[in-house]
Motif scaffolding. Structure first.
Motif, mmCIF file in Angstrom:
data_model
loop_
_atom_site.group_PDB
_atom_site.id
_atom_site.type_symbol
_atom_site.label_atom_id
_atom_site.label_comp_id
_atom_site.label_asym_id
_atom_site.label_seq_id
_atom_site.Cartn_x
_atom_site.Cartn_y
_atom_site.Cartn_z
ATOM 1 N N TYR A 158 8.719 14.072 31.355
ATOM 2 C CA TYR A 158 8.951 13.511 29.781
ATOM 3 C C TYR A 158 7.744 13.651 29.062
ATOM 4 O O TYR A 158 7.662 14.043 28.016
ATOM 5 N N GLU A 159 6.544 13.219 29.691
ATOM 6 C CA GLU A 159 5.379 13.200 28.967
ATOM 7 C C GLU A 159 4.719 14.481 28.877
ATOM 8 O O GLU A 159 4.299 14.781 27.799
ATOM 9 N N GLU A 160 4.980 15.574 29.942
ATOM 10 C CA GLU A 160 4.754 16.640 29.446
ATOM 11 C C GLU A 160 5.439 17.292 28.445
ATOM 12 O O GLU A 160 5.018 18.482 27.588
ATOM 13 N N ALA A 161 6.849 17.144 28.468
ATOM 14 C CA ALA A 161 7.450 17.780 27.343
ATOM 15 C C ALA A 161 7.040 16.997 26.028
ATOM 16 O O ALA A 161 7.499 17.900 24.700
ATOM 17 N N ASN A 162 6.678 16.108 25.853
ATOM 18 C CA ASN A 162 6.140 15.397 24.358
ATOM 19 C C ASN A 162 5.025 15.763 24.299
ATOM 20 O O ASN A 162 3.972 15.366 24.551
#
Length: 64
Positions: free
Chosen positions: A60-64
């Motif tokens: 999630y953090e990598e996607a945002n």
């Protein structure tokens, strides 16, 4: 991230081994060992669940 996924794979491998051995112990009527291996599997499954959550957070953090 790769380390988390690697650890998850290793844990899944050992859960499978423990469950197969627990089934064999049950067939051999060694219920104490089967119960112990079942408990071990449950503990490892909890660890897998925690890893799944960490992996999801990381993704999630990598996607945002």
């Amino acid at each position: 991230m790769e380390k988390l996924k690697s650890n998850r794979y290793i844990f899944q491998f050992y859960v499978g081994k423990a469950e197969v051995r627990a089934a064999k112990a049950t067939e051999d009527r060694d219920f104490e060992l089967a119960d112990l291996l079942g408990s071990l599997s449950s503990i490892i499954r909890e660890e897998i669940q925690e890893l799944d959550e960490e992996i999801a957070d990381w993704e999630y953090e990598e996607a945002n």
